[in-house]
Design a protein around this motif. Structure first.
Motif, PDB file in Angstrom:
ATOM      1  N   ILE A 241       0.839  -1.199   0.000  1.00  0.00           N
ATOM      2  CA  ILE A 241       0.000   0.000   0.000  1.00  0.00           C
ATOM      3  C   ILE A 241       0.874   1.249   0.000  1.00  0.00           C
ATOM      4  O   ILE A 241       0.662   2.183  -0.785  1.00  0.00           O
ATOM      5  N   TRP A 242       1.883   1.255   0.884  1.00  0.00           N
ATOM      6  CA  TRP A 242       2.821   2.373   0.901  1.00  0.00           C
ATOM      7  C   TRP A 242       3.484   2.550  -0.467  1.00  0.00           C
ATOM      8  O   TRP A 242       3.599   3.663  -0.987  1.00  0.00           O
ATOM      9  N   GLY A 243       3.959   1.428  -1.035  1.00  0.00           N
ATOM     10  CA  GLY A 243       4.685   1.503  -2.307  1.00  0.00           C
ATOM     11  C   GLY A 243       3.821   2.001  -3.447  1.00  0.00           C
ATOM     12  O   GLY A 243       4.236   2.865  -4.228  1.00  0.00           O
ATOM     13  N   ARG A 244       2.604   1.483  -3.562  1.00  0.00           N
ATOM     14  CA  ARG A 244       1.723   1.892  -4.650  1.00  0.00           C
ATOM     15  C   ARG A 244       1.314   3.360  -4.489  1.00  0.00           C
ATOM     16  O   ARG A 244       1.260   4.107  -5.456  1.00  0.00           O
ATOM     17  N   PHE A 245       1.043   3.750  -3.253  1.00  0.00           N
ATOM     18  CA  PHE A 245       0.671   5.140  -3.007  1.00  0.00           C
ATOM     19  C   PHE A 245       1.835   6.072  -3.340  1.00  0.00           C
ATOM     20  O   PHE A 245       1.640   7.172  -3.866  1.00  0.00           O
ATOM     21  N   SER A 246       3.065   5.628  -3.048  1.00  0.00           N
ATOM     22  CA  SER A 246       4.225   6.478  -3.320  1.00  0.00           C
ATOM     23  C   SER A 246       4.455   6.655  -4.811  1.00  0.00           C
ATOM     24  O   SER A 246       5.019   7.668  -5.244  1.00  0.00           O
ATOM     25  N   ASP A 247       4.060   5.662  -5.638  1.00  0.00           N
ATOM     26  CA  ASP A 247       4.157   5.810  -7.090  1.00  0.00           C
ATOM     27  C   ASP A 247       3.285   6.956  -7.587  1.00  0.00           C
ATOM     28  O   ASP A 247       3.567   7.560  -8.625  1.00  0.00           O
ATOM     29  N   ARG A 248       2.228   7.256  -6.840  1.00  0.00           N
ATOM     30  CA  ARG A 248       1.259   8.253  -7.282  1.00  0.00           C
ATOM     31  C   ARG A 248       1.397   9.585  -6.560  1.00  0.00           C
ATOM     32  O   ARG A 248       1.138  10.631  -7.141  1.00  0.00           O
ATOM     33  N   ARG A 249       1.794   9.559  -5.290  1.00  0.00           N
ATOM     34  CA  ARG A 249       1.819  10.784  -4.505  1.00  0.00           C
ATOM     35  C   ARG A 249       3.217  11.259  -4.129  1.00  0.00           C
ATOM     36  O   ARG A 249       3.368  12.381  -3.641  1.00  0.00           O
ATOM     37  N   GLY A 250       4.205  10.396  -4.313  1.00  0.00           N
ATOM     38  CA  GLY A 250       5.564  10.827  -4.006  1.00  0.00           C
ATOM     39  C   GLY A 250       6.197  10.032  -2.885  1.00  0.00           C
ATOM     40  O   GLY A 250       5.541   9.662  -1.930  1.00  0.00           O
ATOM     41  N   ARG A 251       7.491   9.773  -3.020  1.00  0.00           N
ATOM     42  CA  ARG A 251       8.221   9.019  -1.983  1.00  0.00           C
ATOM     43  C   ARG A 251       8.382   9.856  -0.708  1.00  0.00           C
ATOM     44  O   ARG A 251       8.236   9.359   0.395  1.00  0.00           O
ATOM     45  N   ARG A 252       8.696  11.130  -0.890  1.00  0.00           N
ATOM     46  CA  ARG A 252       8.998  11.998   0.249  1.00  0.00           C
ATOM     47  C   ARG A 252       7.825  12.059   1.226  1.00  0.00           C
ATOM     48  O   ARG A 252       8.014  11.925   2.441  1.00  0.00           O
ATOM     49  N   LEU A 253       6.623  12.262   0.724  1.00  0.00           N
ATOM     50  CA  LEU A 253       5.450  12.383   1.575  1.00  0.00           C
ATOM     51  C   LEU A 253       5.251  11.125   2.406  1.00  0.00           C
ATOM     52  O   LEU A 253       4.993  11.198   3.618  1.00  0.00           O
ATOM     53  N   LEU A 254       5.396   9.969   1.772  1.00  0.00           N
ATOM     54  CA  LEU A 254       5.166   8.710   2.484  1.00  0.00           C
ATOM     55  C   LEU A 254       6.240   8.458   3.541  1.00  0.00           C
ATOM     56  O   LEU A 254       5.957   7.916   4.614  1.00  0.00           O
ATOM     57  N   ILE A 255       7.482   8.845   3.240  1.00  0.00           N
ATOM     58  CA  ILE A 255       8.554   8.669   4.209  1.00  0.00           C
ATOM     59  C   ILE A 255       8.301   9.521   5.453  1.00  0.00           C
ATOM     60  O   ILE A 255       8.477   9.069   6.595  1.00  0.00           O
ATOM     61  N   ILE A 256       7.859  10.743   5.243  1.00  0.00           N
ATOM     62  CA  ILE A 256       7.573  11.640   6.379  1.00  0.00           C
ATOM     63  C   ILE A 256       6.419  11.092   7.211  1.00  0.00           C
ATOM     64  O   ILE A 256       6.482  11.058   8.453  1.00  0.00           O
ATOM     65  N   ILE A 257       5.346  10.655   6.549  1.00  0.00           N
ATOM     66  CA  ILE A 257       4.207  10.071   7.274  1.00  0.00           C
ATOM     67  C   ILE A 257       4.657   8.858   8.080  1.00  0.00           C
ATOM     68  O   ILE A 257       4.275   8.675   9.242  1.00  0.00           O
ATOM     69  N   GLY A 258       5.497   8.014   7.472  1.00  0.00           N
ATOM     70  CA  GLY A 258       5.974   6.817   8.158  1.00  0.00           C
ATOM     71  C   GLY A 258       6.784   7.135   9.401  1.00  0.00           C
ATOM     72  O   GLY A 258       6.695   6.417  10.412  1.00  0.00           O
ATOM     73  N   LEU A 259       7.580   8.189   9.346  1.00  0.00           N
ATOM     74  CA  LEU A 259       8.375   8.563  10.514  1.00  0.00           C
ATOM     75  C   LEU A 259       7.495   9.011  11.678  1.00  0.00           C
ATOM     76  O   LEU A 259       7.732   8.642  12.834  1.00  0.00           O
ATOM     77  N   PHE A 260       6.471   9.798  11.387  1.00  0.00           N
ATOM     78  CA  PHE A 260       5.558  10.210  12.451  1.00  0.00           C
ATOM     79  C   PHE A 260       4.800   9.000  13.012  1.00  0.00           C
ATOM     80  O   PHE A 260       4.576   8.892  14.220  1.00  0.00           O
ATOM     81  N   ALA A 261       4.405   8.069  12.120  1.00  0.00           N
ATOM     82  CA  ALA A 261       3.709   6.867  12.580  1.00  0.00           C
ATOM     83  C   ALA A 261       4.619   6.007  13.449  1.00  0.00           C
ATOM     84  O   ALA A 261       4.181   5.419  14.453  1.00  0.00           O
TER      85      ALA A 261
ATOM     86  N   ASP B 133       9.776  -1.701 -14.527  1.00  0.00           N
ATOM     87  CA  ASP B 133       9.843  -0.471 -15.308  1.00  0.00           C
ATOM     88  C   ASP B 133       9.793   0.756 -14.404  1.00  0.00           C
ATOM     89  O   ASP B 133       9.455   0.675 -13.226  1.00  0.00           O
ATOM     90  N   GLU B 134      10.146   1.893 -14.976  1.00  0.00           N
ATOM     91  CA  GLU B 134      10.323   3.109 -14.194  1.00  0.00           C
ATOM     92  C   GLU B 134       9.040   3.623 -13.560  1.00  0.00           C
ATOM     93  O   GLU B 134       9.081   4.386 -12.591  1.00  0.00           O
ATOM     94  N   HIS B 135       7.874   3.231 -14.080  1.00  0.00           N
ATOM     95  CA  HIS B 135       6.607   3.724 -13.554  1.00  0.00           C
ATOM     96  C   HIS B 135       6.084   2.896 -12.387  1.00  0.00           C
ATOM     97  O   HIS B 135       5.096   3.275 -11.771  1.00  0.00           O
ATOM     98  N   SER B 136       6.714   1.768 -12.099  1.00  0.00           N
ATOM     99  CA  SER B 136       6.133   0.816 -11.143  1.00  0.00           C
ATOM    100  C   SER B 136       7.081   0.431 -10.020  1.00  0.00           C
ATOM    101  O   SER B 136       6.881  -0.589  -9.365  1.00  0.00           O
ATOM    102  N   GLN B 137       8.135   1.229  -9.802  1.00  0.00           N
ATOM    103  CA  GLN B 137       9.132   0.858  -8.807  1.00  0.00           C
ATOM    104  C   GLN B 137       8.518   0.679  -7.413  1.00  0.00           C
ATOM    105  O   GLN B 137       8.767  -0.309  -6.740  1.00  0.00           O
ATOM    106  N   GLY B 138       7.722   1.661  -6.982  1.00  0.00           N
ATOM    107  CA  GLY B 138       7.132   1.567  -5.652  1.00  0.00           C
ATOM    108  C   GLY B 138       6.187   0.396  -5.521  1.00  0.00           C
ATOM    109  O   GLY B 138       6.187  -0.324  -4.525  1.00  0.00           O
ATOM    110  N   SER B 139       5.362   0.171  -6.566  1.00  0.00           N
ATOM    111  CA  SER B 139       4.376  -0.907  -6.516  1.00  0.00           C
ATOM    112  C   SER B 139       5.035  -2.273  -6.463  1.00  0.00           C
ATOM    113  O   SER B 139       4.666  -3.125  -5.653  1.00  0.00           O
TER     114      SER B 139
END
Length: 421
Positions: A59-79, A329-335
């Motif tokens: 879920i994290w990986g697929r969401f990061s493909d669409r919304r950005g790696r940085r945002l998910l990393i920050i959310i994960g640190l607070f969690a 492929d380059e579009h699916s790394q997070g997923s």
């Protein structure tokens, strides 16, 4: 390659996650048994971390493909900060279990960190980048037991408070210094082109050759490794009367060797022998080191076996992650890297559970022998891993997406410099 500042913050993210894990790993079996847990219940608590990580990582990986790696990393640190705060307040098996489940859910960002490296590195540099993330992981495992041991003198909850504080500091550092690794506005319309664009495509890509083979090797070796670590403290306590402090030293040594292997050696080893050969060697060393634990005559043999398993995992897992990312492929790394954490997470759940069951009901040395057998099967499967330059996956992916070449967002140095494993 990654910008130095971004790499530092990214490695710090993984470091903090693994410090928290390292704080818990050698102490949890003794602490849980003091609260009345059986050996199987101890491994159940250990497995709960990975069970939630298993669910969260894709879920994290697929969401990061669409919304950005940085945002998910920050959310994960607070969690993670919240989960360690909960750990510091644990006064029962139930609360301890909930804290580990929360930490596992927050730990799904590890796959996002791997995808960040894949965005920002090319070809042979990918194993080195992932090795740096692995070195940060090993350093966390090395520092965690020492931090936990020192601050536990102020109460069992104190190490959790320290870990929570580190997570918060790192979250603010990520907000200030970690750049985004992808050009999302430009590529938003292109994301449907990826090999994991739909759920069906995602499942198909994870089960087809070579990804299916790579994930099978990953599952077997993770299962072998986590089954060993989950019962090692209990085994050493019963056979050689080793204490929690002794086991803290064991895992500190493992972390120190892992830092050297992943941070310094793995890139050179891959450059000399290639990722497939490095994976095979890692599987073989893991089988030998895990199986030998069941027959050692005294505790001092750990001085040999601990570095051996650290070398094995330090070679094995960064190389596997690199091969997986280069087959994507380059579009699916997070997923896809998130999907790979399904295989790893499943191994982390299943391994401790069956190890605990065998330890409690059959023979205390049997988990190590079974774990060695799993790694031996992984060696046999790894023989079929193809070279990235000759793999059949090249026939299925557009030329720009072959795993013999870059898997980054763009080939330009400008994009690589905008990125912060």
């Amino acid at each position: 390659m990654l910008r130095r500042t971004g790499l530092s913050v990214l490695c710090a993210t993984v470091l903090v996650d693994m410090i928290g894990f390292g704080i818990v790993l050698p102490l949890l079996p003794f602490y849980a048994e003091d609260l009345g847990a059986s050996p199987f219940e101890v491994t159940l608590i250990i497995a709960s971390f990975s069970a939630l990580q298993l669910v969260a990582a894709p879920i994290w990986g697929r969401f990061s493909d669409r919304r950005g790696r940085r945002l998910l990393i920050i959310i994960g640190l607070f969690a993670s900060a919240i989960s360690y705060l909960l750990f510091s307040l644990a006064n029962s098996i139930t609360v301890l279990l909930l804290s580990r489940m929360a930490a596992g859910a927050a730990g799904g960002t590890i796959s996002v960190a791997h995808a960040y490296v894949a965005d920002s590195t090319e070809g042979d540099e990918r194993a080195r980048g992932l090795g740096m993330v692995g070195a940060a992981s090993g350093l966390g495992i090395m520092l965690g037991p020492a931090i936990g041991g020192y601050f536990s003198r102020y109460g069992l909850g104190a190490p959790g408070l320290v870990a929570a504080g580190l997570c918060l500091l790192n979250a603010f550092a990520a907000i200030a210094f970690l750049p985004e690794s992808r050009q999302f506005q430009k590529r938003l319309a292109e994301r449907a082109k990826g090999q994991a664009a739909t759920l069906g495509d995602w499942v198909r890509s994870l089960t087809e050759f070579p990804l299916g083979l790579l994930l099978a090797v990953y599952f077997l070796t993770i299962c072998s490794f986590t089954s060993m670590t989950s019962v090692l403290a209990l085994y050493m306590q019963r056979v050689f009367a080793m204490t929690a402090a002794d086991m803290g030293l064991v895992f500190t040594l493992a972390g120190a060797v892992t830092v050297v292997v992943r941070g310094v050696l793995v890139g050179r080893i891959v450059k000399m022998f290639g990722e497939p050969s490095t994976v095979r060697a890692g599987c073989l060393l893991l089988a030998v080191s895990v199986g030998t634990i069941a027959v050692i005559p005294n505790r001092w043999w750990l001085a040999l076996l601990v570095p051996l398993w650290a070398i094995a995992t330090g070679m094995l897992f960064p190389s596997l992650h690199s091969l997986i990312s280069r087959a994507t492929d380059e579009h699916s790394q997070g997923s896809v890297l998130g999907g790979s954490q399904l295989a790893g997470g499943l191994g982390r759940v299943v391994g401790p559970l069956w190890a605990g069951a065998l330890f409690q009901s059959y023979a205390i040395g049997s988990p190590f022998l079974v774990g060695a057998s799993l790694s031996t099967i992984a060696v046999i499967l790894a023989v079929r891993i193809p070279s990235p330059h000759t793999s059949d996956v090249e026939k299925k992916i557009e030329p720009d997406h072959r795993w013999s070449g870059p898997v980054t967002a763009h080939d330009s140095s400008e994009t690589r410099d905008s990125a912060g494993s």
